[in-house]
Design a protein around this motif. Sequence first.
Motif, PDB file in Angstrom:
ATOM      1  N   ASP A 195     -39.084  -1.687  -5.053  1.00 52.87           N
ATOM      2  CA  ASP A 195     -39.546  -0.903  -5.732  1.00 52.87           C
ATOM      3  C   ASP A 195     -41.608  -0.149  -5.412  1.00 52.87           C
ATOM      4  O   ASP A 195     -41.018  -0.630  -3.741  1.00 52.87           O
ATOM      5  N   TYR A 196     -42.030   0.436  -6.008  1.00 56.08           N
ATOM      6  CA  TYR A 196     -42.808   1.462  -5.394  1.00 56.08           C
ATOM      7  C   TYR A 196     -43.887   0.205  -5.091  1.00 56.08           C
ATOM      8  O   TYR A 196     -44.851   0.576  -4.356  1.00 56.08           O
TER       9      TYR A 196
ATOM     10  N   HIS B  23     -37.658  10.358  -0.595  1.00 56.53           N
ATOM     11  CA  HIS B  23     -37.458   9.422  -1.658  1.00 56.53           C
ATOM     12  C   HIS B  23     -37.744  11.326  -2.860  1.00 56.53           C
ATOM     13  O   HIS B  23     -36.792  11.309  -3.918  1.00 56.53           O
TER      14      HIS B  23
ATOM     15  N   ASP C 270     -43.125   2.741 -11.612  1.00 53.55           N
ATOM     16  CA  ASP C 270     -41.315   2.114 -12.240  1.00 53.55           C
ATOM     17  C   ASP C 270     -41.277   1.553 -12.949  1.00 53.55           C
ATOM     18  O   ASP C 270     -40.000   0.824 -13.100  1.00 53.55           O
TER      19      ASP C 270
ATOM     20  N   VAL D 162     -37.794   2.751   0.051  1.00 51.03           N
ATOM     21  CA  VAL D 162     -37.419   2.574  -1.484  1.00 51.03           C
ATOM     22  C   VAL D 162     -36.273   3.343  -1.803  1.00 51.03           C
ATOM     23  O   VAL D 162     -35.648   3.824  -2.909  1.00 51.03           O
TER      24      VAL D 162
ATOM     25  N   GLU E  74     -34.340  -0.623  -0.637  1.00 51.71           N
ATOM     26  CA  GLU E  74     -34.271  -0.429  -1.885  1.00 51.71           C
ATOM     27  C   GLU E  74     -35.374  -0.963  -2.611  1.00 51.71           C
ATOM     28  O   GLU E  74     -34.838  -1.633  -3.447  1.00 51.71           O
TER      29      GLU E  74
END
Length: 382
Positions: free
Chosen positions: A67-68, A97, A302, A56, A65
Amino acid sequence: MPDHFLFTPGHEAYRARVREFARTELAPRSSEWDRAAVLPREALRLLGDHGLLGIVAPRSRGGEERDYVSLGIAIEEIAAADVSCAQIAWIQNTIGHFFPGWGEDTLRAVQRGEAAIALATSEEDAGSDVSAMKTTATLDGDEYVIDGSKIHVSLTPGASVLAVSCRMPAPDGRRAIGMLRVPADAPGVTIAPMEQMGARAHSLGAVRLDRVRVPCTATLGAQNEGKALMYARYNVSRCLSPLAALGAAGDVLRRTMDFARGKVVFGRPIAMNQSVSFPLVEHQAKVEAGRLLCYRALWMNDQGLDASTEAAMAKWFGIGAGIDAVKDCLPLWGANGYLKEFPIEQKLRDVLSLNFTGGTLNIMRVLLVRQLLGADFAGLRA
């Protein structure tokens, strides 16, 4: 904004990629790492080489980069091969993060698998009840002086830097909870291993801090923001620990179904006995239900939605479902299920460790009572 969760083709392609890596690179080494019971540098390197320690993180910092939901997919697939590696991956991804202030050089080294960071928050009398924390940081000129003890610190011994929660001076004169970046080899830091039953390769330790000095610039996040940072991380990490349990359970169920179709007793496969087949399909249904709870909560994160209730549900149900599935599969293998030659006994030991990550299952129940029935019914002091 969509009001429901669905996997995209990109998610499915990512799952296939991580699954192939985990099965070929991690699974063959899992029992070796379990026996060694130390943080495996080889695993860190493999995870870093495949981009699984910066899932992430922004591309500008060398991350992927994603998403969760993608982070959850990675943790589930890694755990199917090795639960310790799944714990390493979610700790490195989420601490880096959610806790700003590590420094770009440190985070890039972590993402490459060349260094590890650890979160030191639990104490003997302060686990889920962070208000009982006794570790303090006292201001002395341009430095903080830290005194206290932490237990159940993942990735220690082994981590090079620790995020230490402590009571710090606040502007109103009280002591609020903050987070400080502390080198593991700083003078006054003593680390001792805590031997554990399962997930042995992710390493667990106790940390003693005796007048440890760090500069005021070592604050992670804003001053006195530690509690808020921990709770923001919980909304994601409490979805990842059940996905680790469910990933391991899914692998055990797949292996056990294959075994039951081929194991012949009294002239027919044991899968033809409902005492064998019924539990297997029931556990598969519960694993699928748990997965959906977890991914829905990650999707809500997200979308920027409050997923605290959904994350607590996911953790309580998902970890219980994963442990129950592995526990009930083991005796279906007969005495072989108990042998280290087969992967089932290690998977059971490993998933049991997930009972305690980010709050016990009973704490999840307490949180749900507070959120669904009201704080007056949760049995917590004001």
